[in-house]
Design a protein around this motif. Structure first.
Motif, PDB file in Angstrom:
ATOM      1  N   ARG A  77       0.848  -1.197   0.000  1.00 36.69           N
ATOM      2  CA  ARG A  77       0.000   0.000   0.000  1.00 36.69           C
ATOM      3  C   ARG A  77       0.884   1.247   0.000  1.00 36.69           C
ATOM      4  NH1 ARG A  77      -4.983  -1.456   0.078  1.00 36.69           N
ATOM      5  NH2 ARG A  77      -5.622  -3.387   1.084  1.00 36.69           N
ATOM      6  N   ALA A  78       0.360   2.324  -0.565  1.00 38.16           N
ATOM      7  CA  ALA A  78       1.125   3.566  -0.692  1.00 38.16           C
ATOM      8  C   ALA A  78       1.694   4.017   0.656  1.00 38.16           C
ATOM      9  CB  ALA A  78       0.256   4.661  -1.306  1.00 38.16           C
ATOM     10  N   ALA A  79       0.909   3.919   1.702  1.00 40.68           N
ATOM     11  CA  ALA A  79       1.358   4.367   3.026  1.00 40.68           C
ATOM     12  C   ALA A  79       2.514   3.533   3.565  1.00 40.68           C
ATOM     13  CB  ALA A  79       0.187   4.324   4.007  1.00 40.68           C
ATOM     14  N   ASP A  80       2.708   2.321   3.039  1.00 33.70           N
ATOM     15  CA  ASP A  80       3.752   1.430   3.529  1.00 33.70           C
ATOM     16  C   ASP A  80       4.997   1.417   2.647  1.00 33.70           C
ATOM     17  OD1 ASP A  80       2.096   0.661   5.650  1.00 33.70           O
ATOM     18  OD2 ASP A  80       1.144  -0.892   4.414  1.00 33.70           O
ATOM     19  N   THR A 138      10.119   5.466   2.034  1.00 32.49           N
ATOM     20  CA  THR A 138      10.569   6.733   1.468  1.00 32.49           C
ATOM     21  C   THR A 138      11.854   7.127   2.176  1.00 32.49           C
ATOM     22  OG1 THR A 138       8.313   7.445   0.981  1.00 32.49           O
ATOM     23  CG2 THR A 138       9.992   9.156   1.086  1.00 32.49           C
ATOM     24  N   ARG A 197      10.937   7.174  -3.213  1.00 34.31           N
ATOM     25  CA  ARG A 197       9.908   6.278  -2.670  1.00 34.31           C
ATOM     26  C   ARG A 197       9.926   4.990  -3.475  1.00 34.31           C
ATOM     27  NH1 ARG A 197       3.961   5.735  -3.424  1.00 34.31           N
ATOM     28  NH2 ARG A 197       4.152   7.290  -5.069  1.00 34.31           N
TER      29      ARG A 197
END
Length: 190
Positions: free
Chosen positions: A84-87, A90, A101
């Motif tokens: 998922r994007a949040a994981d 970065t 990222r």
């Protein structure tokens, strides 16, 4: 930079860099010779006393024969197939503010990687040599402009432009501005 400013990723990266050197049986002096980074700086990186710049990571990747994405992904406990994007990890270069990222972290047996890069307007990043000779890359510009020098040839990229190349020598990324340069990078091992 003091230790309180280091991220969890910086701490894991420091430990991973130390383990890579130990696995090879290299002294700090040996790694310094192979990477062109001073022994003192290497020690500070491995002890988590400072966060590495993009340039330093590039030299370490060359010494270890790894792409930067792979090196960073190896700090993760387990690379899932659905991220998922949040994981997505970065990393931020403390010197230039460059943000990297890892969209699709490398996994054993798979050699292509997707990375989103954002280089702040007015900043430059240079790499003396590729981590892996002949590494195939595709850069697709999403926002801003980027001047990219690959093996002595200059390319000016604007939103929607795509540049495909193989790395054999030095590269330089310049974000002339006024906006930050944001791009998608596809990396494929030869």
């Amino acid at each position: 930079m003091d230790e309180t400013a280091l991220t969890d990723l910086d701490t894991r990266l420091a430990a991973h860099l130390a383990s890579l050197r130990a696995e090879r049986g290299w002294s700090l002096d040996t790694l310094a010779e192979r990477s062109g980074i001073s022994r003192t700086t290497l020690s500070r990186l491995e002890h988590g006393e400072t966060s590495p710049t993009a340039s330093l990571l590039g030299r370490l990747c060359t010494a270890y024969g790894r792409t930067m994405s792979r090196l960073i992904a190896e700090t993760e406990i387990e690379a899932p197939s659905h991220l998922r994007a949040a994981d997505q990890a970065t990393w931020i270069d403390p010197e230039t503010g460059f943000r990297r990222r890892g969209i699709s972290p490398p996994t054993a047996g798979l050699d292509a990687e997707l990375v989103e890069g954002t280089l702040p307007a007015g900043q430059t990043i240079s790499y003396a040599a590729p981590a892996v000779q002949g590494l195939e890359q595709h850069i697709w510009m999403l926002h801003g402009t980027l001047t990219l020098i690959v093996d002595g040839k200059t390319h000016h990229l604007e939103p929607g432009d795509c540049l495909r190349f193989r790395l054999f020598g030095p590269t330089r990324f310049d974000a002339p501005g006024p906006a930050d340069a944001r791009y998608l990078l596809a990396v494929c091992r030869p």
